[in-house]
Write an enzyme that holds these catalytic residues in place. Structure first.
Site, PDB file in Angstrom:
ATOM      1  N   LYS A 101      35.595  33.353  38.573  1.00 30.08           N
ATOM      2  CA  LYS A 101      35.604  32.918  36.995  1.00 30.08           C
ATOM      3  C   LYS A 101      34.626  33.215  36.946  1.00 30.08           C
ATOM      4  O   LYS A 101      33.322  32.358  37.059  1.00 30.08           O
ATOM      5  CB  LYS A 101      36.266  31.467  37.649  1.00 30.08           C
ATOM      6  CG  LYS A 101      36.799  31.521  36.337  1.00 30.08           C
ATOM      7  CD  LYS A 101      37.387  29.475  36.230  1.00 30.08           C
ATOM      8  CE  LYS A 101      38.397  29.654  34.545  1.00 30.08           C
ATOM      9  NZ  LYS A 101      38.954  30.954  34.148  1.00 30.08           N
ATOM     10  N   HIS A 153      37.249  25.834  40.500  1.00 33.47           N
ATOM     11  CA  HIS A 153      38.468  27.146  40.263  1.00 33.47           C
ATOM     12  C   HIS A 153      36.943  27.511  41.847  1.00 33.47           C
ATOM     13  O   HIS A 153      35.824  27.522  41.668  1.00 33.47           O
ATOM     14  CB  HIS A 153      37.980  27.834  39.457  1.00 33.47           C
ATOM     15  CG  HIS A 153      39.138  27.658  38.136  1.00 33.47           C
ATOM     16  ND1 HIS A 153      38.772  26.361  37.455  1.00 33.47           N
ATOM     17  CD2 HIS A 153      39.607  28.060  38.057  1.00 33.47           C
ATOM     18  CE1 HIS A 153      40.255  26.199  36.829  1.00 33.47           C
ATOM     19  NE2 HIS A 153      40.865  27.395  37.271  1.00 33.47           N
TER      20      HIS A 153
HETATM   21  P1  NAP Z   1      39.876  39.728  38.147  1.00 38.72           P
HETATM   22  O1  NAP Z   1      40.496  39.704  39.757  1.00 38.72           O
HETATM   23  O2  NAP Z   1      38.378  40.219  38.534  1.00 38.72           O
HETATM   24  O3  NAP Z   1      40.875  40.731  37.464  1.00 38.72           O
HETATM   25  C1  NAP Z   1      40.547  41.568  36.106  1.00 38.72           C
HETATM   26  C2  NAP Z   1      41.037  42.613  36.384  1.00 38.72           C
HETATM   27  O4  NAP Z   1      40.444  43.424  34.802  1.00 38.72           O
HETATM   28  C3  NAP Z   1      39.829  43.422  37.040  1.00 38.72           C
HETATM   29  O5  NAP Z   1      40.428  44.691  38.013  1.00 38.72           O
HETATM   30  C4  NAP Z   1      38.518  44.203  35.919  1.00 38.72           C
HETATM   31  O6  NAP Z   1      37.986  45.850  36.583  1.00 38.72           O
HETATM   32  C5  NAP Z   1      40.088  44.467  34.649  1.00 38.72           C
HETATM   33  N1  NAP Z   1      38.964  44.540  33.378  1.00 38.72           N
HETATM   34  C6  NAP Z   1      38.334  44.000  32.981  1.00 38.72           C
HETATM   35  N2  NAP Z   1      37.946  44.712  31.805  1.00 38.72           N
HETATM   36  C7  NAP Z   1      39.333  45.063  31.071  1.00 38.72           C
HETATM   37  C8  NAP Z   1      39.650  46.102  29.845  1.00 38.72           C
HETATM   38  N3  NAP Z   1      38.828  46.699  28.964  1.00 38.72           N
HETATM   39  N4  NAP Z   1      40.872  46.812  30.423  1.00 38.72           N
HETATM   40  C9  NAP Z   1      41.230  46.131  31.088  1.00 38.72           C
HETATM   41  N5  NAP Z   1      41.079  45.911  32.926  1.00 38.72           N
HETATM   42  C10 NAP Z   1      40.270  45.276  32.711  1.00 38.72           C
HETATM   43  O7  NAP Z   1      40.216  38.632  37.967  1.00 38.72           O
HETATM   44  P2  NAP Z   1      41.732  37.437  37.948  1.00 38.72           P
HETATM   45  O8  NAP Z   1      40.949  36.413  39.422  1.00 38.72           O
HETATM   46  O9  NAP Z   1      42.666  38.593  38.467  1.00 38.72           O
HETATM   47  O10 NAP Z   1      41.817  36.827  36.195  1.00 38.72           O
HETATM   48  C11 NAP Z   1      42.416  37.653  35.352  1.00 38.72           C
HETATM   49  C12 NAP Z   1      42.119  36.342  34.194  1.00 38.72           C
HETATM   50  O11 NAP Z   1      42.643  35.958  34.297  1.00 38.72           O
HETATM   51  C13 NAP Z   1      40.923  35.427  33.975  1.00 38.72           C
HETATM   52  O12 NAP Z   1      40.519  35.714  32.772  1.00 38.72           O
HETATM   53  C14 NAP Z   1      41.280  34.181  34.981  1.00 38.72           C
HETATM   54  O13 NAP Z   1      40.534  33.083  34.006  1.00 38.72           O
HETATM   55  C15 NAP Z   1      42.492  34.374  34.157  1.00 38.72           C
HETATM   56  N6  NAP Z   1      43.573  33.740  35.214  1.00 38.72           N
HETATM   57  C16 NAP Z   1      44.724  32.539  34.148  1.00 38.72           C
HETATM   58  C17 NAP Z   1      45.926  32.381  34.796  1.00 38.72           C
HETATM   59  C18 NAP Z   1      46.586  31.928  33.943  1.00 38.72           C
HETATM   60  O14 NAP Z   1      47.671  30.817  34.804  1.00 38.72           O
HETATM   61  N7  NAP Z   1      47.018  32.117  32.644  1.00 38.72           N
HETATM   62  C19 NAP Z   1      45.462  32.001  36.402  1.00 38.72           C
HETATM   63  C20 NAP Z   1      45.059  32.730  36.892  1.00 38.72           C
HETATM   64  C21 NAP Z   1      43.800  33.258  36.465  1.00 38.72           C
HETATM   65  P3  NAP Z   1      37.189  45.911  36.862  1.00 38.72           P
HETATM   66  O15 NAP Z   1      36.982  44.885  38.085  1.00 38.72           O
HETATM   67  O16 NAP Z   1      37.008  47.430  37.043  1.00 38.72           O
HETATM   68  O17 NAP Z   1      36.036  44.943  35.426  1.00 38.72           O
END
Ligand code: NAP
Length: 265
Positions: free
Chosen positions: A159, A155
């Protein structure tokens, strides 16, 4: 029926891509954003603004529920936020669709009990990509015959959790068909900590984190004189969107806990 979807993590990479996909879906409305900051701000076309135009940001899920009446909470946040978000959503009668990885087995069990007690669906999807779900299914099928398995998941370096939810889920699915046994040499000596990866259900998972990667996994199944490699690559977050929309649609017609998109396709 129009499905009203609230998104936790809508400012993030996955959340903003999902917000666009939900906005474009004819049967869904992006009804509100759950955040831990920017209360009272708005998200308009992917941009956070103070002017009241677009989708409102709430820091309280109770206020969001009261004002926007969402059917579903799509969670794409981080390992710290996801469990409390899902607990509160179920208590308020909002169906969680969880894409965030990092839930512990105890937390998953707890959400399962809550969802079943309430008769409300809760969908956990460690990977929304249809190709990745097929990769997991094929790996479980193959492990029936080739039971010595190691997983390499790769990844991007932003992550937070390791091993990935997809890798753990793959190991879980394989363990349902694989006779438990010791893999590798019984007298194996590990000279550098972590060299053999993490042990999940008796299988090794190796986690690679590098810039340039998005989400990739290889399942290696070894037999006498042969190796089967099953590989999946997500090159763009758009690869997750058909699965996100599928999970949201399915969540309103189910009344139980669903662990993995493979239960739905
Ligand atoms: P990201 O860009 O860091 O986005 C996460 C967002 O959540 C950020 O804007 C963060 O804000 C916000 N956040 C943190 N704590 C929060 C809360 N208590 N309430 C609301 N928002 C909050 O990460 P990403 O790449 O989008 O990934 C997000 C998640 O999805 C990860 O766990 C990743 O492993 C997962 N994912 C899943 C899949 C799937 O197919 N299931 C695919 C890809 C990724 P700040 O930046 O201000 O902290």
């Amino acid at each position: 029926m129009t499905i009203r979807v609230a998104i936790a993590g809508a400012r993030g990479r996955m959340g903003s891509t999902a917000a666009a996909a939900i906005t474009e879906a004819p049967d869904m409305v992006f009804a509100g954003a759950l955040d831990y900051k920017y209360d009272g701000w708005y998200i308009n076309g992917g941009t956070l603004i103070e002017q009241p135009s677009g989708v409102r940001v709430y820091t309280s899920i109770a206020e969001l529920a009261e004002a926007e009446k969402p059917d579903v909470l799509l969670d794409l946040t981080d390992p710290e936020a996801v469990f409390p978000n899902a607990q509160k959503a179920i208590a308020l009668g909002i169906r969680p669709v969880i894409g965030t990885s990092g839930l512990t087995l105890e937390e998953i069990d707890h959400l399962k009990i809550m969802s079943e007690q309430k008769g409300l669906s809760c969908i956990l999807a460690p990977n929304f990509s249809i190709g990745a779900v097929l990769m997991m299914k094929f790996a479980a099928q193959a492990a029936h015959y080739l039971g010595d398995v190691e997983i390499i998941e790769m990844h991007h370096d932003r992550k937070l959790d390791a091993p990935s939810g997809t890798a753990v889920k793959t190991a879980d699915m394989i363990s349902d068909v694989r006779t438990p046994h010791l893999q590798g040499h019984p007298d194996e000596q590990v000279n550098a900590y972590g060299a053999r990866g993490a042990d999940v259900q008796g299988m090794k998972i190796h986690s690679v984190r590098l810039p340039g990667l998005l989400a990739h996994q290889q399942v290696l199944l070894g037999g006498e004189g042969e190796l089967l490699t099953i590989r999946h690559d997500s090159f763009d977050r758009k690869s997750f969107m058909p699965g996100v929309l599928l999970a949201v649609r399915e969540s309103v017609s189910h009344h139980q806990f669903v662990n993995g998109l493979e239960q739905l396709i």
